[in-house]
Write a protein that holds these residues in place. Sequence first.
Motif, mmCIF file in Angstrom:
data_model
loop_
_atom_site.group_PDB
_atom_site.id
_atom_site.type_symbol
_atom_site.label_atom_id
_atom_site.label_comp_id
_atom_site.label_asym_id
_atom_site.label_seq_id
_atom_site.Cartn_x
_atom_site.Cartn_y
_atom_site.Cartn_z
ATOM 1 N N LEU A 182 -11.376 2.878 -8.301
ATOM 2 C CA LEU A 182 -9.945 2.826 -7.978
ATOM 3 C C LEU A 182 -9.746 2.457 -6.504
ATOM 4 O O LEU A 182 -10.563 2.821 -5.653
ATOM 5 N N ARG B 159 -3.970 9.126 -7.550
ATOM 6 C CA ARG B 159 -4.881 8.602 -8.561
ATOM 7 C C ARG B 159 -4.128 7.796 -9.626
ATOM 8 O O ARG B 159 -4.560 6.736 -10.063
ATOM 9 N N THR C 16 0.853 -1.193 0.000
ATOM 10 C CA THR C 16 0.000 0.000 0.000
ATOM 11 C C THR C 16 0.887 1.240 0.000
ATOM 12 O O THR C 16 1.915 1.287 0.674
ATOM 13 N N PRO D 76 -2.864 -0.105 -4.241
ATOM 14 C CA PRO D 76 -3.773 0.452 -3.230
ATOM 15 C C PRO D 76 -3.167 1.722 -2.608
ATOM 16 O O PRO D 76 -1.995 1.722 -2.229
ATOM 17 N N VAL D 77 -3.963 2.783 -2.546
ATOM 18 C CA VAL D 77 -3.476 4.093 -2.101
ATOM 19 C C VAL D 77 -4.339 4.600 -0.956
ATOM 20 O O VAL D 77 -5.562 4.483 -0.981
ATOM 21 N N VAL E 265 -8.644 3.447 -3.683
ATOM 22 C CA VAL E 265 -8.196 4.633 -2.940
ATOM 23 C C VAL E 265 -9.092 4.848 -1.731
ATOM 24 O O VAL E 265 -10.319 4.788 -1.845
ATOM 25 N N ALA F 166 -3.019 4.444 -8.169
ATOM 26 C CA ALA F 166 -4.200 3.572 -8.027
ATOM 27 C C ALA F 166 -4.660 3.061 -9.390
ATOM 28 O O ALA F 166 -5.044 1.886 -9.533
#
Lengths: 237, 237
Positions: free
Chosen positions: B72, B41, B25, B49-50, B74, B44
């Motif tokens: 996404l 963005r 992450t 994974p953000v 996020v 992702a």
Amino acid sequence: MASSSDALSNLYPTPADATPEEFGTVAVLGGTGPQGRGLGRRFAAAGVPVILGSRDAGRAQQAAQPMADAGLPVSGADNAAAAAAARIVIVAVPYDGHGDLLKSLSAELAGKIVVDCVNPLGFDKQGAYQLAVEAGSAAQEAAAALPDSTVVAAFQNVSAVLLEDETRETVDTDVLVLGEDREATDLIGRLADLIPGMRGIFAGRLRNAGQVEALTANLISINRRYKAHAGIRVTDI
Amino acid sequence: MASSSDALSNLYPTPADATPEEFGTVAVLGGTGPQGRGLGRRFAAAGVPVILGSRDAGRAQQAAQPMADAGLPVSGADNAAAAAAARIVIVAVPYDGHGDLLKSLSAELAGKIVVDCVNPLGFDKQGAYQLAVEAGSAAQEAAAALPDSTVVAAFQNVSAVLLEDETRETVDTDVLVLGEDREATDLIGRLADLIPGMRGIFAGRLRNAGQVEALTANLISINRRYKAHAGIRVTDI
């Protein structure tokens, strides 16, 4: 025109074409070092008369001779005579002693456009790094030493190896051009445009020259890691 | 692979393809600002994974919501929770307060790779200029504040406008990656490679980060003169 090889003009919009006549004679202080010699040869190949300068006139003539023998408009002289004879003076000397040399030539350089290419770098086992410069940058040091000249910063990041490699027709890199005087930065931008593959790009005032000089340390790190002769291109223009 | 659009791979040799799984992450401190949001963005969109971090968890969740709605991976959290949950932590906060924020998160950031994207710039009528930083650069300041983290400098010169422009499939610029730890700089270089059009390029140790941060001032001058969103490409690699 020299500035627009076909391959390049497909990738980049080419600025108004430069012509060698608009630059007069170009002198290169430190014209016997790789950077100065390489720039001098490329300008001469584009049709600009060039005088390579050196502390010693004989060494300058020696550096110029093979280029003159190849039919290029290049001659050699001592730094003072070279500076006096040119409209545009490129400063491609080592940083050490750079300020003192310019002060000693302030009379010859008065009224001229002085283009500082000097990188204040130190070297140790871990590679290159930026030296602390009280004026902020070599270019600002030159401006302080030469109140009667117009100082422009440019050509700091161009690989001397590529400039000197006669097998390469183009030098595919951009030249960041910095200065306070729009007419002078435009002129030096067009001087860069004369070299096939090269573009001159205005990149701010002299107060932002320090990081451009120091960026050469990063290019040296890149060269070491990737076995390259790295330069930069500006994207989106 | 995301890192090798066909057009690009014709121009540049593509490094070993990166895969989203290798990054775990990624947290973005300052994830509600244009740079942080734009990077988040793009990562992702490449499958990483953000967690967008902010001082205020609610604001972070608000910034994450439209991306999550678009499918996404996020989410949003306060900076401390975001830092604690990630393996790689991007620092995209304003320079002002940057050192204090990192010190306050030193426990959460211990053992992590911390990627500093911060540009210490001032602005006046003449544009942007480099601020004096006692440590030499924001990245070195981060390294001093976080002795138990591995600090990397990267992404300082990437246009937030281009990152956030969803109509652009690629962000055609190189990312200079600096640091002392080869494994960490290689990993962050591959993270940059994940964004289509982007290449991560090792560009030296942290002592050479100051000029890369300050180069953003030159890019701002270029943007103003040429009405562009400039970035850089490294040539010959």
